[in-house]
Write a protein that holds these residues in place. Structure first.
Motif, mmCIF file in Angstrom:
data_model
loop_
_atom_site.group_PDB
_atom_site.id
_atom_site.type_symbol
_atom_site.label_atom_id
_atom_site.label_comp_id
_atom_site.label_asym_id
_atom_site.label_seq_id
_atom_site.Cartn_x
_atom_site.Cartn_y
_atom_site.Cartn_z
ATOM 1 N N TYR A 52 4.339 12.317 -1.079
ATOM 2 C CA TYR A 52 2.977 11.767 -1.180
ATOM 3 C C TYR A 52 3.039 10.255 -1.376
ATOM 4 C CZ TYR A 52 1.344 16.547 -1.575
ATOM 5 O OH TYR A 52 1.055 17.860 -1.330
ATOM 6 N N CYS A 53 3.749 9.590 -0.516
ATOM 7 C CA CYS A 53 3.895 8.142 -0.631
ATOM 8 C C CYS A 53 3.884 7.560 0.777
ATOM 9 C CB CYS A 53 5.212 7.820 -1.339
ATOM 10 S SG CYS A 53 5.548 6.062 -1.484
ATOM 11 N N LEU A 54 3.283 6.379 0.923
ATOM 12 C CA LEU A 54 3.233 5.745 2.248
ATOM 13 C C LEU A 54 4.365 4.752 2.451
ATOM 14 C CD1 LEU A 54 -0.631 5.049 2.556
ATOM 15 C CD2 LEU A 54 0.661 7.062 3.280
ATOM 16 N N PHE A 87 12.557 8.569 -13.938
ATOM 17 C CA PHE A 87 12.180 8.812 -12.542
ATOM 18 C C PHE A 87 12.767 7.718 -11.656
ATOM 19 C CE2 PHE A 87 8.823 10.668 -15.139
ATOM 20 C CZ PHE A 87 8.659 11.919 -14.563
ATOM 21 N N ARG A 88 12.733 7.993 -10.372
ATOM 22 C CA ARG A 88 13.287 7.064 -9.389
ATOM 23 C C ARG A 88 12.374 5.856 -9.173
ATOM 24 N NH1 ARG A 88 18.560 6.893 -7.880
ATOM 25 N NH2 ARG A 88 18.085 4.728 -8.148
ATOM 26 N N CYS A 89 11.080 6.020 -9.403
ATOM 27 C CA CYS A 89 10.156 4.898 -9.172
ATOM 28 C C CYS A 89 8.912 5.075 -10.029
ATOM 29 C CB CYS A 89 9.771 4.804 -7.706
ATOM 30 S SG CYS A 89 8.548 6.031 -7.239
ATOM 31 N N GLY A 90 8.014 4.084 -9.954
ATOM 32 C CA GLY A 90 6.871 4.022 -10.861
ATOM 33 C C GLY A 90 5.758 5.006 -10.588
ATOM 34 N N ARG A 91 5.655 5.541 -9.381
ATOM 35 C CA ARG A 91 4.509 6.416 -9.112
ATOM 36 C C ARG A 91 4.842 7.890 -9.348
ATOM 37 N NH1 ARG A 91 1.661 5.451 -4.830
ATOM 38 N NH2 ARG A 91 1.327 7.458 -3.869
ATOM 39 N N ALA A 92 6.084 8.137 -9.712
ATOM 40 C CA ALA A 92 6.552 9.515 -9.817
ATOM 41 C C ALA A 92 5.824 10.306 -10.895
ATOM 42 C CB ALA A 92 8.048 9.511 -10.092
ATOM 43 N N ASN A 125 0.837 -1.209 0.000
ATOM 44 C CA ASN A 125 0.000 0.000 0.000
ATOM 45 C C ASN A 125 0.870 1.256 0.000
ATOM 46 O OD1 ASN A 125 -2.010 1.861 0.180
ATOM 47 N ND2 ASN A 125 -2.448 1.507 2.359
ATOM 48 N N GLN A 126 1.025 1.846 -1.167
ATOM 49 C CA GLN A 126 1.816 3.089 -1.267
ATOM 50 C C GLN A 126 0.929 4.323 -1.154
ATOM 51 O OE1 GLN A 126 4.143 1.519 -4.926
ATOM 52 N NE2 GLN A 126 5.443 3.026 -3.945
ATOM 53 N N GLY A 127 -0.381 4.092 -1.110
ATOM 54 C CA GLY A 127 -1.309 5.205 -0.925
ATOM 55 C C GLY A 127 -1.808 5.780 -2.235
ATOM 56 N N GLN A 175 14.891 4.664 3.213
ATOM 57 C CA GLN A 175 14.556 3.269 3.498
ATOM 58 C C GLN A 175 13.777 2.600 2.367
ATOM 59 O OE1 GLN A 175 12.531 3.130 7.295
ATOM 60 N NE2 GLN A 175 14.019 4.472 8.237
ATOM 61 N N CYS A 176 13.456 3.359 1.336
ATOM 62 C CA CYS A 176 12.523 2.853 0.320
ATOM 63 C C CYS A 176 13.120 1.711 -0.509
ATOM 64 C CB CYS A 176 12.115 3.992 -0.611
ATOM 65 S SG CYS A 176 11.075 3.418 -1.949
ATOM 66 N N ALA A 177 12.374 0.605 -0.573
ATOM 67 C CA ALA A 177 12.824 -0.542 -1.361
ATOM 68 C C ALA A 177 12.563 -0.355 -2.849
ATOM 69 C CB ALA A 177 12.096 -1.790 -0.877
ATOM 70 N N GLU A 235 10.366 14.963 -4.764
ATOM 71 C CA GLU A 235 9.098 15.598 -4.377
ATOM 72 C C GLU A 235 7.963 14.582 -4.298
ATOM 73 O OE1 GLU A 235 10.111 18.619 -2.898
ATOM 74 O OE2 GLU A 235 7.973 18.803 -3.281
ATOM 75 N N TYR A 236 7.998 13.565 -5.200
ATOM 76 C CA TYR A 236 6.907 12.580 -5.180
ATOM 77 C C TYR A 236 6.910 11.735 -3.920
ATOM 78 C CZ TYR A 236 10.644 11.034 -8.472
ATOM 79 O OH TYR A 236 11.829 10.826 -9.135
ATOM 80 N N CYS A 237 8.053 11.657 -3.229
ATOM 81 C CA CYS A 237 8.099 10.865 -1.988
ATOM 82 C C CYS A 237 7.266 11.504 -0.869
ATOM 83 C CB CYS A 237 9.535 10.685 -1.514
ATOM 84 S SG CYS A 237 10.637 10.038 -2.767
HETATM 85 S S1 SF4 Z 1 7.683 7.861 -4.052
HETATM 86 FE FE1 SF4 Z 1 9.740 7.842 -3.091
HETATM 87 S S2 SF4 Z 1 9.436 6.663 -1.209
HETATM 88 FE FE2 SF4 Z 1 7.643 6.205 -2.516
HETATM 89 S S3 SF4 Z 1 8.200 4.376 -3.728
HETATM 90 FE FE3 SF4 Z 1 8.852 6.161 -4.933
HETATM 91 S S4 SF4 Z 1 11.037 6.517 -4.387
HETATM 92 FE FE4 SF4 Z 1 10.117 5.230 -2.802
#
Ligand code: SF4
Length: 308
Positions: A284-286, A232-237, A196-198, A217-219, A280-282
């Motif tokens: 708004y992430c759980l 981007f650093r991750c998929g929800r960005a 659950n990332q929110g 700490q983000c996996a 910045e997207y972090c």
């Molecule tokens: S928004 Fe940030 S904390 Fe959330 S999954 Fe992406 S990199 Fe990790």
């Protein structure tokens, strides 16, 4: 659907958030430094990316309330395939990618997906997967393209959802009967659960300290995502900017279509990927700790509210 990763694959470095003062100092420093590692890699070498996720669009056949990539909350689009291939070639001129995951939304909604499948051997990436929800019946041309892939570590990854069981069973048997390698994916926790990332209703604008702790700490920050020319650093960005109204700067993403040549381009990649400051997207992430059931579909009422 989230990254095709398992928890055991990831080493999470936990930071000790002992003192607020120390954290604030660290944050100031991270914000200030323009990482003096302007080019720590010899020019004839490439930056190594362990895992890259390539989006081909934001269209999906399902409306999963808890989609980690927030797909149901953004306008559906199929990205231009020639541009996607060109973006990949640009990135690969600077980086060596060990594993590539092609995804959507649902990747088979993109009418030009066959063109990408026909090119993936040219990328020279050791391991390539296409993640799918298995709800779209594959035509003969796509099946032929999948069968023609030479990479012995190429695999279809079928995210297993109860809400699409019949279509998925049919999809899987078509792959098996055509000798196309397919894995039924049990998700990151290996137990059929999602993380659950929110979503729009649960995420809040966290302060700097909390966000830095979360990011450290983000996996999922290893899930570098190339979305319509932006890294981007991750998929929800990507979708977070639209959903939460965020403005990004060069700390948050890298525009591959505007990257410099040779040493300058490599330097931009190193600077972006090695920057330990949160994005910045972090805010708004759980995070990645809480488990939830997968693929709960948005109700008709919710769909009406989000206008899709
Ligand atoms: S928004 Fe940030 S904390 Fe959330 S999954 Fe992406 S990199 Fe990790």
């Amino acid at each position: 659907m989230g990254p095709h990763l398992h928890r055991d694959d990831i080493q999470i470095k936990r930071v000790n958030s002992s003192s607020e003062v120390r954290m604030n100092r660290l944050l100031k420093l991270l914000k200030k430094i323009n990482l003096s590692i302007s080019n720590p890699i010899p020019q004839d070498q490439k930056y190594e990316i362990g895992f890259l996720v390539l989006w081909v669009g934001t269209k999906c056949t399902l409306r999963c309330r808890d989609c980690g990539n927030l797909i149901p909350y953004v306008a559906p689009a199929s990205f231009d395939m020639d541009q996607i291939i060109s973006d990949m070639n640009t990135l690969l001129s600077f980086c060596r990618v060990n594993k590539l995951q092609i995804q959507g939304g649902e990747p088979f909604t993109n009418p030009k997906i066959g063109k990408l499948i026909d090119r993936i051997d040219n990328f020279n990436i050791p391991e390539i997967v296409i993640t799918t929800n298995g709800t779209i019946r594959l035509n003969q041309q796509i099946i032929k393209s999948l069968k023609n892939v030479k990479n012995s570590n190429f695999q279809m990854v079928l995210s297993s959802y109860e809400c699409a069981r019949n279509k998925q069973d049919e999809f899987y048997s078509v792959l098996v009967s055509n000798h196309i390698n397919c894995l039924k994916y049990d998700f990151y926790q290996k137990d059929g659960s999602w993380v659950n990332q929110g979503g729009p209703e649960t995420c809040r604008n966290n302060d700097d300290q909390k966000t830095q702790e979360l990011y450290s700490q983000c996996a999922f920050k290893i899930c570098l995502s190339l979305v319509n020319g932006e890294l981007f650093r991750c998929g929800r960005a990507k979708v977070s900017s639209e959903v939460f109204g965020l403005q990004y700067d060069s700390n948050d993403y890298l525009n591959i279509r505007k990257i410099g040549d040779a040493a300058e381009g490599l330097s931009e990649i190193v600077k972006f990927l090695n920057n330990p400051h949160f994005k910045e997207y972090c805010r708004y992430c759980l995070g990645t700790e809480e488990k939830i059931p997968p693929a709960i579909q948005l109700s008709a009422a919710s769909k009406a509210v989000i206008g899709k």
